[in-house]
Scaffold this motif. Structure first.
Motif, PDB file in Angstrom:
ATOM      1  N   ASP A 302       0.688  -1.309   0.042  1.00 39.14           N
ATOM      2  CA  ASP A 302       0.073  -0.009   0.157  1.00 39.14           C
ATOM      3  C   ASP A 302       0.815   1.239  -0.039  1.00 39.14           C
ATOM      4  O   ASP A 302       2.143   1.158  -0.144  1.00 39.14           O
ATOM      5  CB  ASP A 302      -0.893  -0.047   1.067  1.00 39.14           C
ATOM      6  CG  ASP A 302      -0.406   0.217   2.781  1.00 39.14           C
ATOM      7  OD1 ASP A 302       0.902   0.468   2.618  1.00 39.14           O
ATOM      8  OD2 ASP A 302      -0.994  -0.106   3.512  1.00 39.14           O
ATOM      9  N   ASP A 337      -5.342   0.015  -6.083  1.00 39.09           N
ATOM     10  CA  ASP A 337      -5.879   0.953  -6.736  1.00 39.09           C
ATOM     11  C   ASP A 337      -6.223   2.211  -6.033  1.00 39.09           C
ATOM     12  O   ASP A 337      -6.402   3.341  -6.607  1.00 39.09           O
ATOM     13  CB  ASP A 337      -7.386   0.686  -6.920  1.00 39.09           C
ATOM     14  CG  ASP A 337      -7.529  -0.739  -8.057  1.00 39.09           C
ATOM     15  OD1 ASP A 337      -6.652  -0.864  -8.905  1.00 39.09           O
ATOM     16  OD2 ASP A 337      -8.489  -1.199  -8.085  1.00 39.09           O
ATOM     17  N   ASP A 338      -5.898   2.388  -4.842  1.00 36.57           N
ATOM     18  CA  ASP A 338      -6.020   3.698  -3.986  1.00 36.57           C
ATOM     19  C   ASP A 338      -4.774   4.176  -3.527  1.00 36.57           C
ATOM     20  O   ASP A 338      -4.539   4.984  -2.495  1.00 36.57           O
ATOM     21  CB  ASP A 338      -6.754   3.439  -2.697  1.00 36.57           C
ATOM     22  CG  ASP A 338      -6.020   2.539  -1.562  1.00 36.57           C
ATOM     23  OD1 ASP A 338      -5.229   1.818  -1.985  1.00 36.57           O
ATOM     24  OD2 ASP A 338      -6.621   2.328  -0.690  1.00 36.57           O
ATOM     25  N   ASN A 340      -1.275   6.372  -3.364  1.00 36.23           N
ATOM     26  CA  ASN A 340      -1.380   7.835  -3.179  1.00 36.23           C
ATOM     27  C   ASN A 340       0.382   8.101  -3.235  1.00 36.23           C
ATOM     28  O   ASN A 340       0.947   7.569  -2.442  1.00 36.23           O
ATOM     29  CB  ASN A 340      -1.732   8.395  -1.992  1.00 36.23           C
ATOM     30  CG  ASN A 340      -1.777   9.908  -1.778  1.00 36.23           C
ATOM     31  OD1 ASN A 340      -0.696  10.573  -1.910  1.00 36.23           O
ATOM     32  ND2 ASN A 340      -2.593  10.434  -1.486  1.00 36.23           N
ATOM     33  N   ASN A 369      -6.963   8.483  -9.289  1.00 34.90           N
ATOM     34  CA  ASN A 369      -6.689   9.156  -8.161  1.00 34.90           C
ATOM     35  C   ASN A 369      -6.055  10.606  -8.536  1.00 34.90           C
ATOM     36  O   ASN A 369      -5.229  10.285  -9.337  1.00 34.90           O
ATOM     37  CB  ASN A 369      -5.718   8.308  -7.070  1.00 34.90           C
ATOM     38  CG  ASN A 369      -6.100   7.107  -6.450  1.00 34.90           C
ATOM     39  OD1 ASN A 369      -7.457   6.909  -6.470  1.00 34.90           O
ATOM     40  ND2 ASN A 369      -5.296   6.061  -6.843  1.00 34.90           N
TER      41      ASN A 369
END
Length: 517
Positions: A302, A337-338, A340, A369
């Motif tokens: 992540d 997908d998220d 940052n 995003n």
């Protein structure tokens, strides 16, 4: 029944007064609204029902009473209880339980205790459920003394504690530093619910670690091993995160790697926290080894994991290693997908790696995003520093298309570069666009463009911008004033004497050197 009780309410209102709800309709409607968590609407329907002298059925009343207490509508809750006692006296126990539950949920344990004592005085025998409700209520208000009394009462009556009550009890006694009390509760629960042994141990270890009692947890782990109670995925994650809270990174890493070796997948939080702590402690090699174990299993990395590792590589000066790591994340589809990358975009811009920063931004955009405005600011500054004004302008336009507002220094940088490249008209257009958009250009912006026009000998444009600058409350410096005035003689060759005088008079007047007569 399909979760559209509020829609049914709207339809029924439209049908009134031609259609009147009967007792069954009201109950269906209130039950549906409660099941959907729309208690405010349910209260409105209840009021209408009671106004028509219709009483809700038992299950609806039991649903409503705790929620009425939560909404501080105690009178209405007690009224429902009285209705039950009047129409269905055999169900008084259910009404009392609902009311006690409502009082406990709102922290009104005094009212709950009074009602509980009334039940006992009438010879009514509370059941396990009611006992657990009261114990949980006193746990929520941190009343350890009363909890002890109720617990003793429950043990004498041979009532069985629920896992929820046990959880609340352990939370309270660990917070109060009563570790021996917590261990005694564990033994009580193991005797009552031997099949839930693993859950009981997990709850105890979680709250002990939360309060920093790692030594007691190690004793419990030894006890579990002796009793052949095998840790599950939940327990391992509790240990990983709990030992981190106790600042024991070594133990946390041990249980994380043990978990992986047993074929269990740690939670994202466990992986994220351990890798972050390893990087903070300077153990980049161990963090990369853990990342390798994750890659072999195809586990996602992540935003936090990637940021921790890449930042550590950059701090070590291993820029190529940082880029290679990120490339591998993309090649092996380990980026969620998220994702940052805003912080890393800033880092790579600061290291002069604009291509990698742009690649990270594109990765975010492909996953829908939108980067924050500062990411665009850093990239624009970077390309301006490399004299790639056209590319910087493209990112500026893209930024505006996302309705992101650039920093003032970003616009000042663009204006400076435009003027350096001889594109003073484009710089001026920026000023005009800002004014039309309701923003006031800064004094530095005006001065940059005015000086550029002065260098190009375009005194007319320079004077117009100087006037606009003064109208916005800015005073130009003496050098700018004098430069324009000293060039008036050369301007006379192009303009008429009257025009020149008008310019000079206007300039001096705006600057306060001349006063109107």
């Amino acid at each position: 029944s399909t979760g559209l009780a509020d829609t049914a309410l709207v339809v029924l209102k439209q049908l009134q007064p031609c259609f009147n709800l009967d007792h069954t309709d009201y109950n269906h409607l209130i039950r549906g609204l409660c099941n959907e968590g729309k208690f405010s609407l349910a209260f409105t329907v209840l009021d209408d029902m009671l106004d028509r002298s219709l009483a809700p059925c038992l299950d609806v009343s039991v649903l409503l009473i705790p929620q009425l207490c939560k909404a501080h509508r105690y009178d209405k809750a007690i009224a429902l209880k009285d209705i039950i006692l009047k129409e269905q006296p055999s169900f008084s126990h259910a009404a009392d339980c609902a009311l006690i539950c409502g009082f406990c949920n709102m922290g009104s344990t005094g009212k709950a205790d009074t009602l509980f004592r009334d039940m006992l005085s009438k010879g009514l025998t509370p059941d396990d459920e009611l006992c657990n409700i009261i114990i949980q209520g006193h746990c929520h208000v941190n009343d350890l003394r009363k909890v002890g009394e109720l617990l003793g009462f429950a043990i004498r009556k041979d009532w069985e504690l629920s896992l929820t009550s046990y959880k609340n009890l352990v939370r309270l006694v660990c917070r109060k530093g009563r570790v021996q009390f917590a261990l005694s509760l564990k033994n009580l629960m193991l005797a009552q619910c031997p099949l839930d042994g693993l859950i009981i141990y997990n709850i105890l270890m979680f709250y002990l670690l939360k309060d920093g009692n790692s030594l007691d947890v190690n004793k419990i782990l030894t006890e579990m091993e002796e009793k052949k109670v095998v840790l599950d995925e939940v327990g391992h994650n509790f240990l990983v995160y709990g030992f981190l809270q106790c600042r024991d990174l070594s133990s946390s890493l041990h249980y994380l790697t043990t978990m992986i070796s047993k074929g269990l997948k740690p939670s994202n939080r466990s992986l994220r926290k351990v890798i972050s702590k390893l990087c903070d402690a300077g153990n980049l090699k161990k963090a990369l080894k853990l990342s390798q174990e994750m890659r072999l299993r195809g586990w996602m990395h992540d935003s936090s994991i990637q940021t921790s590792i890449v930042e550590s590589l950059l701090l070590c000066g291993n820029i190529q290693g940082a880029e290679t790591f990120l490339d591998r994340m993309g090649e092996e589809s380990l980026t969620p997908d998220d994702i940052n990358y805003d912080y890393l975009i800033k880092c790579f811009c600061q290291h002069g790696r604009l291509n990698k920063a742009v690649h990270l931004m594109n990765t975010m955009l492909k996953k829908h995003n939108i980067p924050v405005s500062t990411s665009y600011d850093f990239i624009i500054h970077g390309f301006c520093a490399q004299n790639k004004l056209d590319i910087a302008l493209n990112f500026y336009s893209e930024m505006l298309s996302w309705n992101l507002k650039p920093r003032i220094d970003t616009v000042e940088m663009l204006l400076h570069r435009f003027c350096q490249d001889g594109k003073t008209e484009l710089a001026e257009q920026f000023l005009v666009d800002m004014s039309h958009g309701g923003e006031t250009p800064t004094r530095k912006m005006y001065c940059t463009v005015i000086k550029s026009y002065h260098m190009k000998k375009n005194l007319r444009k320079a004077s117009e911008l100087l006037q606009a600058m003064q109208e916005n409350g800015y005073q130009p410096d003496f050098e700018t004033h004098w430069s324009l005035i000293s060039n008036l003689n050369s301007a006379k060759a192009k303009d008429t004497d009257n025009a020149s005088k008008g310019f000079l008079s206007r300039l001096l007047f705006k600057s306060g050197f001349l006063q109107k007569k």
